[in-house]
Design an enzyme around this catalytic site. Structure first.
Site, PDB file in Angstrom:
ATOM      1  N   GLU A   3       0.867  -1.177   0.000  1.00  0.00           N
ATOM      2  CA  GLU A   3       0.000   0.000   0.000  1.00  0.00           C
ATOM      3  C   GLU A   3       0.905   1.230   0.000  1.00  0.00           C
ATOM      4  O   GLU A   3       1.463   1.601   1.032  1.00  0.00           O
ATOM      5  CB  GLU A   3      -0.915  -0.020   1.225  1.00  0.00           C
ATOM      6  CG  GLU A   3      -1.910  -1.158   1.253  1.00  0.00           C
ATOM      7  CD  GLU A   3      -2.929  -1.089   0.129  1.00  0.00           C
ATOM      8  OE1 GLU A   3      -3.142   0.019  -0.407  1.00  0.00           O
ATOM      9  OE2 GLU A   3      -3.513  -2.130  -0.214  1.00  0.00           O
ATOM     10  N   LEU A   4       1.041   1.862  -1.150  1.00  0.00           N
ATOM     11  CA  LEU A   4       2.040   2.913  -1.327  1.00  0.00           C
ATOM     12  C   LEU A   4       1.378   4.280  -1.529  1.00  0.00           C
ATOM     13  O   LEU A   4       0.515   4.659  -0.778  1.00  0.00           O
ATOM     14  CB  LEU A   4       2.970   2.520  -2.487  1.00  0.00           C
ATOM     15  CG  LEU A   4       3.558   1.092  -2.376  1.00  0.00           C
ATOM     16  CD1 LEU A   4       4.414   0.747  -3.578  1.00  0.00           C
ATOM     17  CD2 LEU A   4       4.325   0.916  -1.078  1.00  0.00           C
TER      18      LEU A   4
END
Length: 456
Positions: A208-209
């Site tokens: 999850e960037l």
């Protein structure tokens, strides 16, 4: 210490205790009781870490985790139950199923910007799916991380769930181990390090960037409402939100009105002296404060621009027409700074947006439904909104995750359970009939099979 801890968890997983759904639910209920009874402690810890307002702590942290836990407890039996799927005629007679099984020992590395919610939400899914877990919270939020550790110790055995605290060295040692699954939330740069560490063992990962999230305001938009919703979505948590609008692309005809509306909405939200407002958080540390301050150099700050290093304060700021190669437009901002760039035709939108990697979110403000739909379909992004910002995060029925450089995989609600579950397909054949055509010798059967396959 870490290898021994992981080995203990792998041994515990092999006992099969976590495979029992009722056991998982019992622990999740115990966790829920702890989180509800200690909510004020959590709120206080978040304030002590970076002066997060109580309202934001409840809305974006504690309430989300509590709702997620309640949903998971309510739906877990249904999620974990084998799902029957329609069989193929080639296997007649048979019954076909999908079984959800836990991966095993999982590593969850949480970020500092929502240090409670983004640590606990994936952990809930990992436990619900039947895994053991080691949780690494952020070292930049020591009060929140210490409280999470205390809560986890109260609810779980260390061989089931353990919190490991530390900095970069600790994360490095954790990533050197052989995990069955890794869930990471953080920057793109560190996400690439996590992916590289997982590669030798082919460990599956969720990343999850983030990215530079565009916010498009066309010539038909309701400017007053757009400004109100952008001020909230951009400046909540002092802009330290991975899905916050990173820059605005506004039709030239609306720019003057937008600036006036933004000034009005910022004053309504935080008064004429936001530094004194109890509703505006602070930058997490000196390093990030200095990084953000450099973005303001030689920029035309239409609104805000004031800073105070001693207080880690940066005012809600709007920058007029920055150069695309300027510091503020190079990478994700992750702070209370909003660049605004005007455009006159849609081709300019495409040129700017496609010059960056695929963003985590994209927002469109327009009263032209066809135009808004066209823009949503034209660009690739993780998730977004039409005529609002960041609220797509709130719906557990929508998967949350990035695409390309902004992330890999998704979670929320049942998607979190699915993320931490391997789905294995099983065919159960009946014994009362055994069609012989598939068995050797094959002489004289090929033409029949070819004809039969045409009808399957």
């Amino acid at each position: 210490m870490i290898p021994e801890l992981l080995n203990n968890q792998k041994t515990y997983f092999k006992t099969g205790k976590t495979l029992c759904v009722s056991y998982r639910k019992t622990l999740l209920k115990s966790l829920l009781n702890q989180l509800e009874s200690r909510e004020q402690d959590i709120i206080d810890a978040l304030y002590n870490d970076f002066k997060k307002p109580e309202f934001e702590s409840v809305l974006t942290e504690t309430a989300i985790v509590i709702q997620d836990l309640k949903l998971t407890i309510k739906k877990l039996n249904k999620w974990a139950k084998p799902k029957r799927v329609f069989p193929v005629l080639l296997n007649f007679p048979s019954s076909d199923y999908l079984y959800a099984e836990p991966y095993g020992s999982v590593l969850i590395i949480a970020p500092w910007n929502y240090p409670y919610q983004l640590a606990l939400a994936p952990l809930v899914g990992a436990i619900a799916a039947g895994n053991t877990a080691i949780l690494k919270p952020s070292e930049l939020t020591p009060h929140t991380s210490a409280l999470i550790s205390d809560i986890i110790k109260t609810v779980f055995k260390p061989e089931h769930v353990t919190v490991v605290q530390g900095g970069v060295d600790t994360s490095t040692k954790l990533l050197e181990q052989h995990w069955d699954y890794i869930f990471f939330t953080g920057s793109v740069a560190v996400g690439k390090i996590v992916a590289k560490a997982a590669a030798p063992n082919l460990t599956p990962v969720t990343l999850e960037l983030g990215g530079k999230n565009p916010c498009i305001i066309d010539d038909t938009a309701n400017i007053k409402l757009a400004a109100k919703r952008i001020v909230w979505g951009k400046f909540v948590n002092a802009g330290q939100t991975c899905i916050a609008p990173d820059y605005v692309l506004i039709h030239d005809s609306n720019k003057a009105a937008f600036y006036k509306a933004m000034q009005h909405e910022i004053q309504l939200a935080y008064s004429t002296t936001p530094k004194q407002s109890k509703d505006f958080a602070r930058i997490i540390n000196t390093k990030n404060f200095e990084r953000l301050s450099k973005m303001l150099v030689n920029q035309n700050c239409i609104i805000g621009g004031q800073t105070d290093a001693s207080n880690l304060y940066i005012a809600p700021t709007v920058i007029d027409e920055p150069q695309l190669d300027s510091e503020v437009m190079k990478d994700e901002i992750f702070g209370p700074i909003l660049p605004v760039i005007s455009y006159q035709n849609d081709s300019e939108l495409e040129t700017i947006i496609l010059s960056y990697n695929k963003p985590l979110s994209l927002y469109v403000f327009s009263t032209n439904s066809a135009k808004a739909k066209q823009l949503i379909q034209k660009f690739s992004f993780g998730g977004g909104c039409i005529n609002d910002t960041i609220v797509h995060f709130a719906n557990h029925r929508l998967p949350f995750g990035g695409v390309g450089n902004s992330g890999l995989g998704a979670y929320h609600g049942q998607y979190t359970f699915d993320t931490f579950s391997h789905k294995k397909g099983v065919v159960k054949k009946a014994n009362w009939l055994d069609i012989p055509v598939r068995y050797a010798p094959y002489n004289g059967k090929l033409n029949f099979v070819k004809k039969a396959l045409k009808w399957l």
